[in-house]
Every structure is written in structure tokens, then in C-alpha cells.
Write a protein that holds these residues in place. Structure first.
Motif, PDB file in Angstrom:
ATOM      1  N   ILE A   1      35.068  12.526  46.961  1.00 50.15           N
ATOM      2  CA  ILE A   1      34.916  13.908  47.314  1.00 50.15           C
ATOM      3  C   ILE A   1      35.494  13.380  48.947  1.00 50.15           C
ATOM      4  O   ILE A   1      36.650  14.158  49.110  1.00 50.15           O
ATOM      5  CB  ILE A   1      33.363  14.115  47.899  1.00 50.15           C
ATOM      6  N   SER A   2      35.196  12.572  49.410  1.00 51.39           N
ATOM      7  CA  SER A   2      35.339  12.365  51.025  1.00 51.39           C
ATOM      8  C   SER A   2      37.602  12.496  51.128  1.00 51.39           C
ATOM      9  O   SER A   2      38.405  13.008  51.832  1.00 51.39           O
ATOM     10  CB  SER A   2      35.378  11.542  52.081  1.00 51.39           C
ATOM     11  N   THR A   3      37.729  11.042  49.753  1.00 55.06           N
ATOM     12  CA  THR A   3      39.507  11.562  49.578  1.00 55.06           C
ATOM     13  C   THR A   3      39.804  12.708  49.845  1.00 55.06           C
ATOM     14  O   THR A   3      41.016  13.438  50.491  1.00 55.06           O
ATOM     15  CB  THR A   3      39.553  10.789  49.115  1.00 55.06           C
TER      16      THR A   3
ATOM     17  N   HIS B   1      31.273  10.542  46.364  1.00 54.30           N
ATOM     18  CA  HIS B   1      31.160   9.817  47.610  1.00 54.30           C
ATOM     19  C   HIS B   1      32.136   9.367  48.387  1.00 54.30           C
ATOM     20  O   HIS B   1      33.238  10.460  48.557  1.00 54.30           O
ATOM     21  CB  HIS B   1      30.219   9.537  48.259  1.00 54.30           C
ATOM     22  N   GLU B   2      32.820   8.381  47.669  1.00 52.17           N
ATOM     23  CA  GLU B   2      34.459   8.127  48.573  1.00 52.17           C
ATOM     24  C   GLU B   2      35.454   9.008  47.960  1.00 52.17           C
ATOM     25  O   GLU B   2      35.860   9.546  48.432  1.00 52.17           O
ATOM     26  CB  GLU B   2      34.906   6.966  47.678  1.00 52.17           C
TER      27      GLU B   2
ATOM     28  N   ALA C   1      32.326  18.785  46.386  1.00 48.92           N
ATOM     29  CA  ALA C   1      33.460  18.567  47.683  1.00 48.92           C
ATOM     30  C   ALA C   1      33.181  20.410  47.969  1.00 48.92           C
ATOM     31  O   ALA C   1      34.214  20.208  49.483  1.00 48.92           O
ATOM     32  CB  ALA C   1      34.815  18.030  47.184  1.00 48.92           C
TER      33      ALA C   1
ATOM     34  N   ARG D   1      40.587   6.172  49.312  1.00 46.46           N
ATOM     35  CA  ARG D   1      41.014   6.156  50.961  1.00 46.46           C
ATOM     36  C   ARG D   1      42.318   5.713  50.555  1.00 46.46           C
ATOM     37  O   ARG D   1      42.623   5.941  51.808  1.00 46.46           O
ATOM     38  CB  ARG D   1      39.900   4.297  51.258  1.00 46.46           C
TER      39      ARG D   1
ATOM     40  N   ARG E   1      38.355  16.164  50.843  1.00 49.36           N
ATOM     41  CA  ARG E   1      38.584  16.734  51.701  1.00 49.36           C
ATOM     42  C   ARG E   1      39.788  16.661  52.733  1.00 49.36           C
ATOM     43  O   ARG E   1      40.711  16.950  53.064  1.00 49.36           O
ATOM     44  CB  ARG E   1      36.920  16.493  52.257  1.00 49.36           C
ATOM     45  N   ARG E   2      39.809  14.989  52.809  1.00 46.16           N
ATOM     46  CA  ARG E   2      40.574  14.769  53.555  1.00 46.16           C
ATOM     47  C   ARG E   2      42.212  15.076  53.400  1.00 46.16           C
ATOM     48  O   ARG E   2      42.877  15.699  53.948  1.00 46.16           O
ATOM     49  CB  ARG E   2      40.787  13.108  53.681  1.00 46.16           C
TER      50      ARG E   2
END
Length: 308
Positions: A82-84, A79-80, A108, A57, A86-87
Motif C-alpha cells: 500500500i505504501s509503495t 502495508h508495504e 490504499a 519498496r 501510494r508513492r
């Protein structure tokens, strides 16, 4: 981006060419930071722990982000990460992966519309979980702003190609020399020898039949058809297989399909019936019995021993 149980050889093979490029150029062409889920050290599949700079993150302002994964990549939801990913991609970062990191990029949805590759052992699972993905069997793939590789020392070949693209052939060769890497392999080279070469078979017709077997796992061809494809009678083909493989073509074909089934059971959540069909078995009961005969336990037992 280091997942738990990441591949140490893929990680170092990807990172060291960048360090050596800086050394050969006598300036900082590349900089890197290491990230893990919680910002603490990440443990590789060989048990070695690697210190990191920050958590997923906390990753910011990166030109490129590389997912480095390893064994049992499908067992985590990531999850963490994949979010990173994409961002960072939304902010303009190029996305890459070494070894099984391509599986995380696929989850992702960052490989949609791109050609990619993954370690040969995980290819069947990736194709099963993401059937619309364009998954090749090449050593590595560089497709616009995505890059993926098979893992192992293939990560070095991919990074050397990226260095060549960014800074020229002379620097890439200088780095390869430092690595005692005599030849920078091309992206489209196979990850492993074909079935005939792997088996050490010199007879060209047996090699060709082995290639056809490997290419038709889900819809196995009949022995008569395979024999015709190399201008032999079924009896002649049988004789050649016994001579060169010490096994009949029918039995060897079944072995190839059962090995494929084992990979699917270990790496996907496909039902046993779907695994059977994807491996060329029309009967679940026959598949289960064949699996038991080959591996000493049932497909259901295989799934239980590899479940997360």
C-alpha cells in the motif's frame, strides 16, 4: 506487484499480451519488472514460485503499477505494498489490478471516485468492506488512470483493450491472434452467465425470476411478488420451478442467499448478525439453523475455518 498466493492465470494473462505486443510490433513497446514484499520469489496460489526483480519498496519510476493478488487477499494488511502504491501513484503512475488486486487498491484508497471491478467471488466482500466504492460486475473497468479486472483470462481482454488504446486496433488483433483469442471481449460483458443461464434453464419466466432473486438478496421479495412480476400465480411459479429446477422457488431463493452469506463469512470480518441481515435473514437464529442445514456446519464454524 505480486502478493503471496497471487493468481498465476491472472498474472500470465496480463503479462503475455505485453510480450506479444512487443513481438508483433518488432520493438519494445512495453517493459516490466516484477516485485514482491521482500524481493525474493513470490509463490502463486498453485504453488509455483516466480522470481522477481526487487522488493515493493525498491520500485521506482514506473509509468504504471499493477497489483496482482489471489486467494485470501483480505487476510493480509498489505502495508508495504500500500505504501509503495501510494508513492508511485503520487509520482504519476497509473494504477491497475488483476484478480483480487482491486482489494489492495481499495485499501490504499486509490479507487475512491473510480469505477472498478473484482472477481465475482470477491465482489460481496469488497462491497461490504468498502461500501462507498463504485464496484461493478463487468469483465474489466478502465476508468481514466485506473484499470481493474475480474481475473482469470479477463486480464488478457483488459490488456488487449489497453494495447488497442495505446497502439491501435490492428496490433491488438494481431496479439489476440497469437493468443488464439478469437474475440477481444468488451469491458461491460458479464463475468459469468446470469443465474438462469448458469442453471441451464431455458424457460424465460424462470430465468427472469432467477435474475430477480439474484438482484434482491439483502431484501428478498415474496414469492407472490416474484410470481406477479412474470404474470404467473404463485402455484404456477412453483410448478415451473419444480419442472425446470427440481426445487421450489422458496428453497432455491434461500440457497442463493446462503451462498452469498458464505462468501461474506469467508471474505469479510462482518459480524455474523450483519452477514445474516445482508443475506436477507432477519433472525440470527434462523440464519444459523438454515446455514447448518445447507452446509453441515454453523456460520461461526465457517468463520473459524477461514480465519487468517
Amino acid at each position: 506487484m505480486l502478493t503471496e498466493r497471487f493468481s498465476m492465470i491472472a498474472f500470465t494473462a496480463a503479462l503475455e499480451p505485453l510480450r506479444l505486443a512487443n513481438r508483433a510490433a518488432d520493438r519494445a513497446l512495453y517493459e516490466w519488472r516484477l516485485h514482491s514484499r521482500d524481493g525474493l520469489s513470490a509463490e502463486a496460489s498453485n504453488g509455483v514460485r516466480v522470481g522477481v526483480d526487487a522488493s515493493f519498496r525498491e520500485a521506482k519510476r514506473l509509468d504504471a503499477v499493477v497489483a496482482c493478488a489471489g486467494v485470501d487477499v483480505q487476510a493480509d494488511d498489505h502495508h508495504e505494498l500500500i505504501s509503495t502504491l501510494r508513492r508511485l501513484v503520487k509520482s504519476g503512475a497509473t494504477a491497475g489490478a488483476v484478480c483480487t488486486g482491486a482489494y489492495v487498491l481499495a485499501k490504499a484508497r486509490l479507487l475512491d471516485g473510480y469505477r472498478c471491478t473484482i472477481h465475482w467471488e470477491n465482489r460481496a466482500g469488497l462491497r461490504a468492506d468498502f461500501p462507498d466504492l463504485d464496484v461493478g460486475d463487468d469483465l474489466f473497468e478502465i476508468d481514466r488512470d485506473r484499470f481493474t479486472c475480474a481475473g482469470g483470462v479477463a486480464a488478457a481482454d483488459m490488456m488487449l483493450s489497453l494495447i488497442r488504446r495505446d497502439h491501435g486496433d490492428a496490433l491488438a488483433r494481431a496479439v489476440a491472434d497469437q493468443l488464439i483469442h478469437q474475440r477481444i471481449r468488451n469491458a461491460d460483458e458479464p463475468q459469468r452467465p446470469d443465474l438462469g443461464q448458469k442453471a441451464g434453464v431455458a424457460h424465460p419466466k424462470v430465468q427472469r425470476v432467477l435474475e430477480l432473486m439474484g438482484a434482491s438478496i439483502d431484501r428478498p421479495a415474496g414469492i407472490d411478488e416474484l410470481a406477479r412480476s412474470v404474470a404467473l400465480s404463485p402455484r404456477q411459479l412453483e410448478r415451473l420451478f419444480i419442472e425446470h429446477m427440481a426445487v421450489s422457488p422458496t428453497r432455491h431463493y434461500a440457497t442463493i442467499r446462503l451462498e452469498h452469506a458464505r462468501q461474506l463469512l469467508q471474505q469479510t470480518r462482518m459480524s455474523i448478525l450483519d452477514v445474516a441481515i445482508a443475506s436477507g435473514f432477519n433472525s440470527a437464529s434462523y440464519f444459523s439453523q438454515s446455514y447448518l442445514d445447507r452446509f453441515g456446519h454453523s456460520p461461526r464454524a465457517e468463520r473459524r475455518t477461514t480465519a487468517p
